[in-house]
Scaffold this motif. Sequence first.
Motif, PDB file in Angstrom:
ATOM      1  N   ALA A 191       0.834  -1.203   0.000  1.00 62.99           N
ATOM      2  CA  ALA A 191       0.000   0.000   0.000  1.00 62.99           C
ATOM      3  C   ALA A 191       0.872   1.257   0.000  1.00 62.99           C
ATOM      4  O   ALA A 191       0.596   2.213  -0.742  1.00 62.99           O
ATOM      5  CB  ALA A 191      -0.924  -0.006   1.215  1.00 62.99           C
ATOM      6  N   ALA A 192       1.921   1.254   0.812  1.00 67.37           N
ATOM      7  CA  ALA A 192       2.825   2.406   0.877  1.00 67.37           C
ATOM      8  C   ALA A 192       3.554   2.604  -0.448  1.00 67.37           C
ATOM      9  O   ALA A 192       3.762   3.741  -0.896  1.00 67.37           O
ATOM     10  CB  ALA A 192       3.833   2.215   2.011  1.00 67.37           C
ATOM     11  N   SER A 193       3.922   1.511  -1.084  1.00 66.89           N
ATOM     12  CA  SER A 193       4.585   1.591  -2.386  1.00 66.89           C
ATOM     13  C   SER A 193       3.644   2.144  -3.445  1.00 66.89           C
ATOM     14  O   SER A 193       4.016   3.022  -4.236  1.00 66.89           O
ATOM     15  CB  SER A 193       5.086   0.205  -2.812  1.00 66.89           C
ATOM     16  N   LEU A 194       2.405   1.649  -3.468  1.00 66.69           N
ATOM     17  CA  LEU A 194       1.427   2.104  -4.459  1.00 66.69           C
ATOM     18  C   LEU A 194       1.112   3.583  -4.303  1.00 66.69           C
ATOM     19  O   LEU A 194       1.100   4.334  -5.283  1.00 66.69           O
ATOM     20  CB  LEU A 194       0.125   1.304  -4.322  1.00 66.69           C
ATOM     21  N   ILE A 195       0.845   4.004  -3.086  1.00 66.75           N
ATOM     22  CA  ILE A 195       0.445   5.396  -2.893  1.00 66.75           C
ATOM     23  C   ILE A 195       1.601   6.328  -3.190  1.00 66.75           C
ATOM     24  O   ILE A 195       1.402   7.496  -3.541  1.00 66.75           O
ATOM     25  CB  ILE A 195      -0.124   5.613  -1.467  1.00 66.75           C
ATOM     26  N   SER A 196       2.829   5.835  -3.106  1.00 67.24           N
ATOM     27  CA  SER A 196       3.998   6.647  -3.448  1.00 67.24           C
ATOM     28  C   SER A 196       4.009   7.001  -4.924  1.00 67.24           C
ATOM     29  O   SER A 196       4.456   8.078  -5.313  1.00 67.24           O
ATOM     30  CB  SER A 196       5.282   5.886  -3.092  1.00 67.24           C
ATOM     31  N   ILE A 197       3.504   6.093  -5.755  1.00 69.37           N
ATOM     32  CA  ILE A 197       3.509   6.311  -7.202  1.00 69.37           C
ATOM     33  C   ILE A 197       2.713   7.552  -7.571  1.00 69.37           C
ATOM     34  O   ILE A 197       3.077   8.290  -8.488  1.00 69.37           O
ATOM     35  CB  ILE A 197       2.924   5.076  -7.927  1.00 69.37           C
ATOM     36  N   THR A 198       1.609   7.806  -6.862  1.00 69.56           N
ATOM     37  CA  THR A 198       0.694   8.880  -7.247  1.00 69.56           C
ATOM     38  C   THR A 198       1.340  10.257  -7.188  1.00 69.56           C
ATOM     39  O   THR A 198       0.894  11.183  -7.865  1.00 69.56           O
ATOM     40  CB  THR A 198      -0.564   8.875  -6.353  1.00 69.56           C
ATOM     41  N   ASN A 199       2.401  10.418  -6.396  1.00 71.51           N
ATOM     42  CA  ASN A 199       3.047  11.715  -6.263  1.00 71.51           C
ATOM     43  C   ASN A 199       3.725  12.149  -7.561  1.00 71.51           C
ATOM     44  O   ASN A 199       3.723  13.332  -7.905  1.00 71.51           O
ATOM     45  CB  ASN A 199       4.067  11.669  -5.117  1.00 71.51           C
ATOM     46  N   PRO A 201       4.097   9.648 -11.007  1.00 70.04           N
ATOM     47  CA  PRO A 201       4.036   8.271 -11.506  1.00 70.04           C
ATOM     48  C   PRO A 201       5.272   7.765 -12.232  1.00 70.04           C
ATOM     49  O   PRO A 201       5.679   6.621 -12.022  1.00 70.04           O
ATOM     50  CB  PRO A 201       2.819   8.299 -12.436  1.00 70.04           C
ATOM     51  N   SER A 202       5.901   8.566 -13.067  1.00 74.40           N
ATOM     52  CA  SER A 202       7.096   8.099 -13.778  1.00 74.40           C
ATOM     53  C   SER A 202       8.295   8.022 -12.845  1.00 74.40           C
ATOM     54  O   SER A 202       9.066   7.062 -12.889  1.00 74.40           O
ATOM     55  CB  SER A 202       7.412   9.035 -14.953  1.00 74.40           C
ATOM     56  N   TYR A 203       8.452   9.013 -11.994  1.00 76.99           N
ATOM     57  CA  TYR A 203       9.612   9.074 -11.103  1.00 76.99           C
ATOM     58  C   TYR A 203       9.572   7.988 -10.039  1.00 76.99           C
ATOM     59  O   TYR A 203      10.615   7.479  -9.621  1.00 76.99           O
ATOM     60  CB  TYR A 203       9.670  10.453 -10.444  1.00 76.99           C
ATOM     61  N   GLU A 211      14.553   2.456  -6.707  1.00 78.36           N
ATOM     62  CA  GLU A 211      15.185   3.182  -5.602  1.00 78.36           C
ATOM     63  C   GLU A 211      14.353   4.403  -5.208  1.00 78.36           C
ATOM     64  O   GLU A 211      14.204   4.708  -4.013  1.00 78.36           O
ATOM     65  CB  GLU A 211      16.608   3.594  -5.984  1.00 78.36           C
ATOM     66  N   ASN A 212      13.829   5.093  -6.200  1.00 79.91           N
ATOM     67  CA  ASN A 212      12.981   6.256  -5.900  1.00 79.91           C
ATOM     68  C   ASN A 212      11.708   5.827  -5.180  1.00 79.91           C
ATOM     69  O   ASN A 212      11.268   6.469  -4.221  1.00 79.91           O
ATOM     70  CB  ASN A 212      12.603   6.979  -7.198  1.00 79.91           C
ATOM     71  N   ASN A 213      11.119   4.727  -5.650  1.00 74.42           N
ATOM     72  CA  ASN A 213       9.906   4.226  -5.020  1.00 74.42           C
ATOM     73  C   ASN A 213      10.180   3.802  -3.586  1.00 74.42           C
ATOM     74  O   ASN A 213       9.375   4.072  -2.685  1.00 74.42           O
ATOM     75  CB  ASN A 213       9.331   3.058  -5.818  1.00 74.42           C
ATOM     76  N   LEU A 214      11.313   3.155  -3.362  1.00 73.16           N
ATOM     77  CA  LEU A 214      11.679   2.714  -2.011  1.00 73.16           C
ATOM     78  C   LEU A 214      11.830   3.911  -1.073  1.00 73.16           C
ATOM     79  O   LEU A 214      11.359   3.879   0.076  1.00 73.16           O
ATOM     80  CB  LEU A 214      12.982   1.917  -2.053  1.00 73.16           C
ATOM     81  N   GLU A 215      12.464   4.969  -1.569  1.00 71.30           N
ATOM     82  CA  GLU A 215      12.665   6.162  -0.740  1.00 71.30           C
ATOM     83  C   GLU A 215      11.316   6.774  -0.339  1.00 71.30           C
ATOM     84  O   GLU A 215      11.093   7.115   0.823  1.00 71.30           O
ATOM     85  CB  GLU A 215      13.502   7.184  -1.512  1.00 71.30           C
ATOM     86  N   ARG A 216      10.422   6.908  -1.312  1.00 77.26           N
ATOM     87  CA  ARG A 216       9.106   7.490  -1.022  1.00 77.26           C
ATOM     88  C   ARG A 216       8.269   6.549  -0.165  1.00 77.26           C
ATOM     89  O   ARG A 216       7.537   6.991   0.732  1.00 77.26           O
ATOM     90  CB  ARG A 216       8.384   7.773  -2.353  1.00 77.26           C
TER      91      ARG A 216
END
Length: 336
Positions: A191-199, A201-203, A211-216
């Motif tokens: 859930a935390a990974s998915l919601i991070s994408i919305t900020n 989406p490409s990044y 790595e960017n997704n993990l940080e967010r």
Amino acid sequence: GITLLSFVFSMKDEAINYDLRRLKLNYTSFIYVNGEGDDPDNPVELQSLYSGENRVWVDFKDIPENMKKAIVAIEDKRFYVHMGVDPIRTTKAVIGYSAAKLTHTSTSGLDGGSTITQQLIKNVTGDNENSPTRKVKEMLRALYLERNYSKEQILEFYLNTVYFGNNQYGVQTASQYYFGKNASDLSVVEAASLISITNAPSYYDPYTEPENNLERRNLTLRYMYEQDMITEREYNEYKTAELVLRDRSIKTDDKDRESWSYATDTIFEEVVADLMEKNNYSRSEAVSKMYTGGLKIYSTIQTDVQGIMEDYLSNPDNLGNERYYNKEKDEYEYPE
């Protein structure tokens, strides 16, 4: 002060009373066939149909608490107490923006101050114009939504309309695309990974930018811990947990009509004909309904028998002098 009040009053005739229940969105349609053993009580998906936006609505009760907590933690921690606009975030955003303009620095990294309610307004209106007029209109609409809808309804609409990248709209299709599971089965880490994408989406794409997704994702988890949504032990466990994504080399959805089976193509055309006859649709209207109407079409086709027949008929040697259908040429031919 008088100028600002006059400006706000001038917006009174704008369409701020947005009715979410009449929202026009595109929804993915599905064709189902009987399940194992030709069981009609256990239908399985044969084909999904969508064009442009892949979206499947999921009710609030089927969205896991993990996802609801994650979005509030990272995007709008005062969501359950504000009235649609958060004065604290808005004030900070205005100060930050003004300071950046005075010092001639970039404003790209600043918090925009938008609440989940305001973000929902942008999602459903598509209005992203960067102007004071748009911002005031957005705030007024957010205040209206908060007076006319519950927090649960606003969160449900937000999570069903937000973009998760890779043509996936809403938490259900995103869950299937990235993890091969329903939204109701998402773990805290997922859930935390998915919601991070919305900020961005490409990044924050977990496939291409892990790595960017993990940080967010870990920032989201930290906020969840700081807001008492998870324990310290859970936070330490989750931030090092491996994220297991769906293997994209295994195709789970093929919306290209050229690659459909004969069964899918036949069902599609029969339903289009029915829609034209029973609803007085034109063909284009019927086809559009198939791709965007969220239809659930149940067929009695037995996929194992259908597969055997298609394999047999695709071999010209089995047809003697009978003609056969050449899919590449879209015409019937006689074998040489």
